[in-house]
Write a protein that holds these residues in place. Structure first.
Motif, PDB file in Angstrom:
ATOM      1  N   ASP A 296       0.419  -3.707   9.832  1.00 61.02           N
ATOM      2  CA  ASP A 296       1.117  -3.541   8.562  1.00 61.02           C
ATOM      3  C   ASP A 296       2.598  -3.229   8.793  1.00 61.02           C
ATOM      4  O   ASP A 296       2.970  -2.575   9.781  1.00 61.02           O
TER       5      ASP A 296
ATOM      6  N   ARG B 298      -1.290   7.256  -4.577  1.00 61.32           N
ATOM      7  CA  ARG B 298      -0.519   6.236  -3.869  1.00 61.32           C
ATOM      8  C   ARG B 298       0.657   5.736  -4.710  1.00 61.32           C
ATOM      9  O   ARG B 298       1.475   4.960  -4.236  1.00 61.32           O
TER      10      ARG B 298
ATOM     11  N   GLN C 299      -0.494   6.362   9.206  1.00 59.48           N
ATOM     12  CA  GLN C 299       0.469   6.505   8.128  1.00 59.48           C
ATOM     13  C   GLN C 299       0.808   7.967   7.864  1.00 59.48           C
ATOM     14  O   GLN C 299       1.727   8.270   7.132  1.00 59.48           O
TER      15      GLN C 299
ATOM     16  N   HIS D 202       2.198   0.693  -5.845  1.00 57.02           N
ATOM     17  CA  HIS D 202       1.029   0.391  -5.013  1.00 57.02           C
ATOM     18  C   HIS D 202       0.268  -0.808  -5.582  1.00 57.02           C
ATOM     19  O   HIS D 202      -0.010  -0.884  -6.775  1.00 57.02           O
ATOM     20  N   GLY D 203      -0.054  -1.766  -4.712  1.00 58.50           N
ATOM     21  CA  GLY D 203      -0.829  -2.928  -5.120  1.00 58.50           C
ATOM     22  C   GLY D 203      -0.005  -4.149  -5.468  1.00 58.50           C
ATOM     23  O   GLY D 203      -0.554  -5.253  -5.590  1.00 58.50           O
TER      24      GLY D 203
ATOM     25  N   HIS E 174       1.926   5.298  -0.030  1.00 58.58           N
ATOM     26  CA  HIS E 174       1.498   6.513   0.659  1.00 58.58           C
ATOM     27  C   HIS E 174       1.931   7.718  -0.179  1.00 58.58           C
ATOM     28  O   HIS E 174       3.006   7.692  -0.805  1.00 58.58           O
TER      29      HIS E 174
ATOM     30  N   GLY F  86       5.630   3.408   2.199  1.00 53.88           N
ATOM     31  CA  GLY F  86       4.501   2.506   2.009  1.00 53.88           C
ATOM     32  C   GLY F  86       4.389   1.493   3.123  1.00 53.88           C
ATOM     33  O   GLY F  86       5.126   1.535   4.113  1.00 53.88           O
TER      34      GLY F  86
ATOM     35  N   GLU G 273     -13.161   4.483  -3.271  1.00 52.83           N
ATOM     36  CA  GLU G 273     -11.975   5.278  -3.596  1.00 52.83           C
ATOM     37  C   GLU G 273     -12.141   6.005  -4.923  1.00 52.83           C
ATOM     38  O   GLU G 273     -11.740   7.167  -5.071  1.00 52.83           O
TER      39      GLU G 273
ATOM     40  N   ASP H  16     -13.212  -5.942  -1.532  1.00 52.61           N
ATOM     41  CA  ASP H  16     -12.233  -5.137  -2.266  1.00 52.61           C
ATOM     42  C   ASP H  16     -12.909  -4.248  -3.307  1.00 52.61           C
ATOM     43  O   ASP H  16     -12.537  -3.078  -3.469  1.00 52.61           O
TER      44      ASP H  16
ATOM     45  N   THR I 208       0.864  -1.182   0.000  1.00 51.91           N
ATOM     46  CA  THR I 208       0.000   0.000   0.000  1.00 51.91           C
ATOM     47  C   THR I 208       0.897   1.228   0.000  1.00 51.91           C
ATOM     48  O   THR I 208       1.649   1.456   0.949  1.00 51.91           O
TER      49      THR I 208
END
Length: 782
Positions: free
Chosen positions: A116, A180, A750, A129-130, A101, A106, A626, A619, A99
């Motif tokens: 995390d 991200r 975060q 990201h991902g 930031h 991240g 989002e 998800d 993930t």
């Protein structure tokens, strides 16, 4: 040296493998079990021998080699420097999802660890990201968070990206729209596809990032100009990979469905066409997936909730089903919807339009005088809605005896009155049950002729909204109870209680206001509700409610029934919106299976399937949230970009160590007042009490405090709004008795990582308008 011999090995999954392959090899599950028993990493040759496969059997040996490579690719195994295959967990390695930031660092989320793991900005250069990665823990940061280093990237999540292209002399790069992803994508000269400076483009990644270089791509589509009307939605759709096109195979399947009910559609269905069922929805709704009817009985009530029978048209394994699963849910952007099902179904055959026959799934309930669900039955039926009503029409009908709508809808006015009477009983039962209700404001964007924001107005919920909500809650509970009794694997809508860490911090916060949360280690929703009731009328009521809301978990779909904490239901599932939510379609299929009285035998899904599908639907729900937030935030930033220097009254919505986020009163738009704007003082963040306090002056800024601000800067690319404080009210000084600094940042733990970087840049930053998460259910979206 002892010669190893090949010994036969019994694989409990051998029958399954034999069905798939003519010359089967050990299954993945057995290979993992076997390596665990060996308690050591093994090279290919010795591992094959231990599994009963000789190297001379070239076909099976090669098949095993390919399977092991696939298990490496999927992160089930890892190969060490000696070429030996081993179990990730035995090597103290962790598999998870990255993930990113906005500040460049991240996190890695993994089921193997409770919290995390932190990835430094240096580590994030290797991934986007991902991405799915395998990491090792290398230490802790100054805040006590475990830091990780990337060992291997097992899956790349971003084959394509959407962003804004920049061209200077002989160089071109694309800045991704997803904040991200902080790495720009380099575009070689032969990959521009005639894109012009500043346009929004779709880029295919031809070289993923590594420790030595950033991502490299080529433009595959020019989406349009940056500020073109509707571009914010097109960009969000592409950025969050929301499926939005129907395949040729699906369209062919859809065309084969008759446009009107046939004689076969009526077969084996109860006839409810004479029942005065009505739909109650918003003014601009086009798909009506639920109709309701209520009638008083001698010792209680009959409540009928009829839901569009989507499962009658969308069969498991069909193209319609595959696409509906991929989408997971409909996505509602301002003035545009990406539906889960094609319009022929969502707005026509599966929409309970007035005065036409429709097939439906019915939940027929008996409700006691005190609003408890006594019993229920489910059956398939055919209905004919007697009226398409709006919330405002119903509200006027039930609150104004002289309303013209009572004459216009005379045929159903008695049924509506009885629904309203039952609503009061159900609402009282809700209060008695202690279901949580947090007052939040929903908004609606009003556009001008050029599809730019004209104004933002609050959406007022009235008793008609709540009436439908209570009816849907009852039907959802009935469905969950019914399928629990039939012992079928399903996805429940689960909202777990707050975690122990959050409870401890919440109790420390409440103590300062003379409040206590009862219930010990497992407080109930009623315990939370008692605190909310006690806080009513207090000067800090808004602050208390906000912090309690942030202590809540997010609801998810899963087969393990853990109840719904916020609504205080032991059993709860989503049944009432199969047009726009895939989990509801799964529930409908399970109910139909229950009618066959075969239990789980012969059902299309098992618990493992439900786990996978529940996670996927959770998800896609977050993906939709989002994407819509991204589009709306851009629109709001653009709206404010034309109002630089204007002044607004505002309320503090959250406080961090680098400033405070405030919401502009008439606009419902949020921006940041940086800590440097608070005055000539050193302001310190008290994480326990969620405030900033001046060291010299003692001034305190807390959630709920009112301030006056000026729009200083708007950065559209990063969706950031900077505000300037133009009055500094002399707030009552908050006496601090506890210097504890162990309460997480109320916005996100975060947020603080990039603070040193922010101070070095010496400029104010802001964030998108992250609306407070709601635990109170919206009508038909509980």
């Amino acid at each position: 040296m002892t010669e190893q011999t090949t010994t036969p090995v019994i694989d409990p999954f051998a029958d399954r493998e034999a069905e798939k392959y003519d010359n089967p090899i050990p299954s993945r599950e057995f290979i993992l079990e076997h390596l665990a028993e060996l308690q050591q990493p093994m090279r290919l040759g010795p591992l094959a021998q231990s599994l009963g496969i000789d190297e001379e059997d070239e076909e099976r040996f090669e098949a095993l080699s390919r399977r092991l490579k696939a298990m490496l690719r999927d992160g089930q195994l890892i190969k060490n420097r000696r070429g030996a295959f081993g179990l990730i967990q035995k090597m103290d390695l962790i598999k998870g999802i990255v993930t990113g930031h906005p500040d460049g660092f991240g996190f890695v989320a993994s089921e193997q660890v409770e919290r995390d793991l932190l990835l430094s900005a240096h580590e994030m250069h290797k991934v986007l990201h991902g991405d799915e990665v395998i990491v090792s823990i290398v230490g802790e940061d100054r805040r006590g968070r475990q830091e990780a280093a990337i060992v291997e990237v097992t899956r790349r999540a971003n084959e394509e990206l959407v962003g804004r292209i920049h061209i200077e002399q002989n160089l071109a790069w694309v800045h991704p729209n997803n904040n991200r992803i902080t790495q720009d994508v380099f575009i070689p000269a032969d990959g521009l596809l005639n894109a012009q400076e500043g346009q929004i483009v779709r880029v295919a990644i031809v070289m993923h990032p590594s420790q030595r270089h950033g991502p490299v791509g080529k433009v595959v589509e020019v989406l349009g100009d940056y500020m073109a009307p509707g571009m914010e939605i097109d960009t969000a759709i592409q950025t969050f990979n929301i499926p939005n096109k129907w395949s040729e195979e699906l369209l062919a399947e859809l065309a084969a469905i008759p446009s009107v009910l046939t004689e076969q559609d009526y077969a084996d269905r109860k006839d409810l066409r004479s029942l005065p069922l009505v739909t109650i929805d918003g003014e601009d709704s086009k798909d009506f997936d639920d109709a309701v009817f209520a009638k008083r009985r001698k010792n209680g009530w009959r409540l009928v909730v009829a839901i569009a029978d989507v499962s009658h048209y969308v069969k498991p394994g069909s193209e319609l089903d595959k696409e509906a699963y991929e989408r997971g849910n409909s996505v509602y952007f301002p003035q545009r919807v990406i539906p889960m099902l094609p319009e022929k179904l969502s707005n026509d055959l599966c929409s309970l339009n007035p005065n036409v026959d429709r097939v439906c799934m019915v939940c027929d309930m008996s409700i006691t005088e005190d609003g408890q669900l006594e019993r229920s039955q489910f059956y398939q039926a055919v209905m004919n809605s007697k009226a398409r009503l709006t919330y405002n029409q119903v509200h006027q009908m039930v609150t104004d005896s002289s309303s013209a709508f009572r004459a216009e809808f005379a045929e159903v006015v008695d049924a509506v009155d009885q629904l309203y009477e039952l609503y009061h009983i159900l609402h009282a039962a809700r209060a008695e049950r202690g279901a949580l209700e947090f007052d939040t404001v929903e908004t609606r964007i009003v556009f001008d002729g050029e599809r730019k924001i004209d104004k933002i107005i609050p959406v007022v919920r009235n008793d008609a909204h709540r009436l439908i909500e209570e009816c849907m809650l009852m039907a959802n509970v009935a469905a969950a109870r019914y399928l629990k009794w039939h012992k079928l694997p399903i996805v429940y809508r689960v909202h777990e209680p707050p975690k122990e860490e959050k409870l401890t911090k919440l109790r420390g916060f409440l103590k300062d206001f003379g409040l206590s949360l009862e219930g010990g280690d497992e407080p109930s929703a009623q315990d939370f509700d008692q605190v909310l009731q006690a806080a009513q009328g207090m000067p800090s009521e808004h602050l208390i409610k906000t912090i309690m809301l942030r202590s809540m978990n997010q609801a998810v779909y899963q087969p393990d029934n853990k109840g719904h904490f916020g609504l205080n239901f032991e059993h709860y599932a989503h049944f009432t919106s199969p047009i726009r939510r895939y989990p509801d379609l799964l529930i409908h299929r399970a109910i139909r299976q229950a009618w066959l009285k075969q239990g789980a035998q012969g059902f299309a899904y098992n618990e493992e399937d439900m786990t996978r599908m529940g996670r996927h639907c959770s998800d896609t729900e977050r993906r939709a949230d989002e994407a819509t937030r991204d589009a709306v935030t851009f629109l709001k930033c653009e709206f404010l970009s034309h109002r630089l220097g204007e002044e607004y009254d505002a309320v503090i919505s959250s406080v961090t160590n680098f400033g405070m986020f405030v919401e502009l009163d008439p606009l419902y738009i949020e921006g940041l007042v940086h800590v440097t704007e608070l005055g000539e003082d050193y302001f310190h963040f008290d994480a326990v009490r969620h405030c900033l306090k001046g060291e010299r002056t003692g001034k305190v800024y807390r959630i709920g405090d009112r301030v006056k601000v000026q729009v200083a800067q708007v950065v559209l690319d990063t969706r950031k709004i900077d505000l300037r404080l133009i009055n500094k009210p002399a707030d009552e000084v908050l006496v601090v008795e506890n210097d504890s600094d162990d309460f997480d940042n109320p916005v996100s733990e975060q947020e603080g990582e990039g603070e040193a970087k922010k101070k070095r840049r010496s400029r104010s930053r802001s964030r998108p308008n992250n609306r407070k998460r709601r635990t109170r259910s919206k009508a038909k979206n509980d």
